[in-house]
Design an enzyme around this catalytic site. Structure first.
Site, PDB file in Angstrom:
ATOM      1  N   CYS A  88       0.828  -1.206   0.000  1.00 32.19           N
ATOM      2  CA  CYS A  88       0.000   0.000   0.000  1.00 32.19           C
ATOM      3  C   CYS A  88       0.863   1.257   0.000  1.00 32.19           C
ATOM      4  CB  CYS A  88      -0.920  -0.032   1.226  1.00 32.19           C
ATOM      5  SG  CYS A  88      -2.003   1.403   1.325  1.00 32.19           S
TER       6      CYS A  88
ATOM      7  N   CYS B 191      -0.602   4.120   2.125  1.00 33.31           N
ATOM      8  CA  CYS B 191      -0.406   3.900   3.564  1.00 33.31           C
ATOM      9  C   CYS B 191       1.053   4.169   3.961  1.00 33.31           C
ATOM     10  CB  CYS B 191      -0.722   2.457   3.949  1.00 33.31           C
ATOM     11  SG  CYS B 191      -2.273   1.829   3.301  1.00 33.31           S
ATOM     12  N   ASP B 192       1.991   3.625   3.202  1.00 36.89           N
ATOM     13  CA  ASP B 192       3.373   3.545   3.689  1.00 36.89           C
ATOM     14  C   ASP B 192       4.384   4.385   2.910  1.00 36.89           C
ATOM     15  OD1 ASP B 192       2.461   1.744   5.582  1.00 36.89           O
ATOM     16  OD2 ASP B 192       2.782   0.019   4.281  1.00 36.89           O
TER      17      ASP B 192
HETATM   18  P1  FAD Z   1     -10.974  -5.773   5.684  1.00 35.79           P
HETATM   19  O1  FAD Z   1     -10.255  -4.892   6.616  1.00 35.79           O
HETATM   20  O2  FAD Z   1     -10.182  -6.638   4.760  1.00 35.79           O
HETATM   21  O3  FAD Z   1     -11.951  -6.694   6.549  1.00 35.79           O
HETATM   22  C1  FAD Z   1     -12.619  -7.777   5.974  1.00 35.79           C
HETATM   23  C2  FAD Z   1     -12.985  -8.734   7.104  1.00 35.79           C
HETATM   24  O4  FAD Z   1     -13.856  -9.729   6.580  1.00 35.79           O
HETATM   25  C3  FAD Z   1     -11.788  -9.484   7.682  1.00 35.79           C
HETATM   26  O5  FAD Z   1     -11.726  -9.251   9.081  1.00 35.79           O
HETATM   27  C4  FAD Z   1     -12.044 -10.944   7.349  1.00 35.79           C
HETATM   28  O6  FAD Z   1     -11.653 -11.826   8.402  1.00 35.79           O
HETATM   29  C5  FAD Z   1     -13.572 -10.960   7.192  1.00 35.79           C
HETATM   30  N1  FAD Z   1     -14.044 -12.008   6.312  1.00 35.79           N
HETATM   31  C6  FAD Z   1     -13.622 -12.283   5.044  1.00 35.79           C
HETATM   32  N2  FAD Z   1     -14.340 -13.316   4.535  1.00 35.79           N
HETATM   33  C7  FAD Z   1     -15.217 -13.692   5.492  1.00 35.79           C
HETATM   34  C8  FAD Z   1     -16.213 -14.708   5.558  1.00 35.79           C
HETATM   35  N3  FAD Z   1     -16.446 -15.526   4.540  1.00 35.79           N
HETATM   36  N4  FAD Z   1     -16.933 -14.832   6.704  1.00 35.79           N
HETATM   37  C9  FAD Z   1     -16.714 -13.997   7.776  1.00 35.79           C
HETATM   38  N5  FAD Z   1     -15.768 -13.027   7.758  1.00 35.79           N
HETATM   39  C10 FAD Z   1     -15.032 -12.875   6.630  1.00 35.79           C
HETATM   40  N6  FAD Z   1      -5.340   1.754   5.142  1.00 35.79           N
HETATM   41  C11 FAD Z   1      -5.210   3.024   5.570  1.00 35.79           C
HETATM   42  O7  FAD Z   1      -6.136   3.828   5.433  1.00 35.79           O
HETATM   43  N7  FAD Z   1      -4.053   3.451   6.172  1.00 35.79           N
HETATM   44  C12 FAD Z   1      -3.009   2.616   6.415  1.00 35.79           C
HETATM   45  O8  FAD Z   1      -1.981   3.031   6.962  1.00 35.79           O
HETATM   46  C13 FAD Z   1      -3.139   1.259   6.008  1.00 35.79           C
HETATM   47  N8  FAD Z   1      -2.129   0.402   6.222  1.00 35.79           N
HETATM   48  C14 FAD Z   1      -2.301  -0.898   5.886  1.00 35.79           C
HETATM   49  C15 FAD Z   1      -1.277  -1.787   6.200  1.00 35.79           C
HETATM   50  C16 FAD Z   1      -1.424  -3.120   5.920  1.00 35.79           C
HETATM   51  C17 FAD Z   1      -0.326  -4.079   6.308  1.00 35.79           C
HETATM   52  C18 FAD Z   1      -2.608  -3.589   5.249  1.00 35.79           C
HETATM   53  C19 FAD Z   1      -2.768  -5.069   4.920  1.00 35.79           C
HETATM   54  C20 FAD Z   1      -3.607  -2.708   4.901  1.00 35.79           C
HETATM   55  C21 FAD Z   1      -3.475  -1.349   5.217  1.00 35.79           C
HETATM   56  N9  FAD Z   1      -4.462  -0.425   4.904  1.00 35.79           N
HETATM   57  C22 FAD Z   1      -4.345   0.864   5.347  1.00 35.79           C
HETATM   58  C23 FAD Z   1      -5.652  -0.788   4.120  1.00 35.79           C
HETATM   59  C24 FAD Z   1      -6.862  -1.027   5.037  1.00 35.79           C
HETATM   60  O9  FAD Z   1      -6.494  -1.963   6.034  1.00 35.79           O
HETATM   61  C25 FAD Z   1      -8.032  -1.552   4.228  1.00 35.79           C
HETATM   62  O10 FAD Z   1      -8.343  -0.644   3.185  1.00 35.79           O
HETATM   63  C26 FAD Z   1      -9.270  -1.727   5.103  1.00 35.79           C
HETATM   64  O11 FAD Z   1      -8.998  -2.578   6.183  1.00 35.79           O
HETATM   65  C27 FAD Z   1     -10.429  -2.304   4.301  1.00 35.79           C
HETATM   66  O12 FAD Z   1     -11.504  -2.493   5.170  1.00 35.79           O
HETATM   67  P2  FAD Z   1     -12.672  -3.546   4.835  1.00 35.79           P
HETATM   68  O13 FAD Z   1     -13.564  -3.490   6.022  1.00 35.79           O
HETATM   69  O14 FAD Z   1     -13.189  -3.299   3.492  1.00 35.79           O
HETATM   70  O15 FAD Z   1     -11.970  -4.979   4.742  1.00 35.79           O
END
Ligand code: FAD
Ligand code: NAP
Length: 313
Positions: free
Chosen positions: A134, A137-138
């Protein structure tokens, strides 16, 4: 019958739960297969979420405060993996791992997407300690420093361009001599003086120590020559897997419209093509893949659910 089933407990799902319950829905369950928090819990710090600016705190610390608030208004959590969502008449049937079924009037899917790993030595060891997926992010952590980008698609080149405005030099390593990215994007990248394209090459190894990544070994796949480059940031953009499995029926067909890359097609209200089904966060089309935007999506989807249920009444 649930008023709303939320699938996935990252920033999008938790925020949807907060808005749905605080908006008056009594019967809302968040299905999250692990602890709520999502991808960001794997990050060592978060610098771009407005209102939160503490370098000592990790992504896990950051999300801990969300849980208390998001569950405060009656959201329930079932730590279960969802296998499938199906529409049965006017409502939805959610199949959980083990075969249990739950009925819901509306569903918000927020299962995120997973950046692919390229598979080179050291990628997992230094992930989050120099290896990143990302740039937004970084990238800032490498201000005025050189970084490496791996990949030759639109994401790799667009992110390389973004990084070139922050970092001193950006070395784009791509395994072929032709790029998958759109020609105008490639041309724009080529015009940028501090972006250097290294073609026919792969990352052989990312190396470093306790403090994180020190550099990369780049192998030319045609000559076998290995070049060592010392820089502490490596961005891997080799595609994403959208976690869209819950939206496939027993025959593997999607129950709502998705694009060619499996991203769920939504409108500005987070509505999918299937009535009563909403999608939010990283799994939707055009997702900026940021916590702040995933949370925004979750709130929009929940507000739409409130209106939808009001209309049903
Ligand atoms: P996610 O956070 O991916 O959550 C999805 C959830 O769904 C997960 O907990 C998973 O376990 C659950 N899930 C999936 N399939 C199923 C299923 N079949 N049944 C039940 N549960 C399920 N963004 C920033 O804004 N700033 C940052 O500094 C930043 N740093 C990051 C660093 C890292 C290492 C990573 C990996 C990402 C970073 N991001 C950052 C990006 C950010 O984390 C994501 O954009 C954000 O988390 C997306 O949110 P979401 O709720 O869409 O999905
Ligand atoms: P992508 O198009 O699949 O490109 C992935 C890149 O990574 C390819 O260049 C591929 O090389 C390389 N790669 C894959 N596995 C690798 C490995 N193990 N080691 C080294 N390199 C590896 O993914 P994307 O760039 O994330 O784009 C996904 C889709 O979204 C694309 O269709 C893209 O057009 C679209 N997109 C569009 C925009 C836009 O329109 N502005 C922006 C971003 C993304 P090869 O080329 O050799 O296969």
């Amino acid at each position: 019958m649930l008023d709303c089933a939320i699938i996935g407990g990252g920033p999008a799902g938790l925020t949807a739960g907060l808005y749905a319950t605080r908006g008056g829905l009594k019967n809302v369950t968040l299905f999250e297969m692990g602890m709520p928090g999502g991808q960001i819990t794997g990050s060592s710090e978060i610098e771009n979420y407005p209102g939160f600016f503490d370098h000592e705190k990790t992504g896990m610390d950051f999300m801990n405060t969300w849980q208390e608030q998001c569950f405060h208004f009656g959201l329930k959590h079932e730590m279960k993996r969802v296998e499938r969502v199906a529409k049965t008449g006017e409502h939805f049937t959610i199949t959980l791992e083990g075969g249990e079924h739950v009925e819901a009037l509306t569903v918000i899917t927020c299962t995120g997407s997973t950046p692919r790993r390229a598979g080179f030595n050291g990628e997992d060891e230094f992930f989050g300690k120099g290896v990143s997926t990302c740039a937004t992010c970084d990238g800032f952590f490498y201000k005025d420093k050189p970084v490496t980008v791996l990949g030759g698609g639109d994401t790799a080149l667009e992110e390389a361009y973004y990084l070139s405005n922050i970092c001193s030099d950006v070395y784009v390593v791509h395994r072929r001599d032709e790029f998958r990215a759109a020609p105008p994007t490639l041309e724009r990248v080529k015009r940028k003086e501090n972006i250097h394209l290294i073609t026919d090459s792969v990352i052989e190894e990312a190396y470093g120590g306790m403090m994180g990544l020190d550099g990369v070994k780049i192998k030319n796949v045609k000559t076998g020559e290995i070049t060592q480059m010392e820089n502490s940031g490596l961005f891997v953009f080799v595609g994403h897997n959208v976690n869209n499995g819950v939206l496939k029926d027993e025959n593997g067909e999607f129950i709502c419209d998705v694009n060619d890359w499996g991203q769920v097609i939504v409108d500005l209200s987070m509505k999918t093509s299937l009535k009563g089904l909403f999608a939010a966060g990283d799994m939707r089309i055009e997702a900026p893949k940021q916590v702040v935007s995933a949370a925004g999506d979750g709130s929009i989807a929940a507000l739409q659910v409130l209106s939808y249920i009001q209309e049903l009444d």
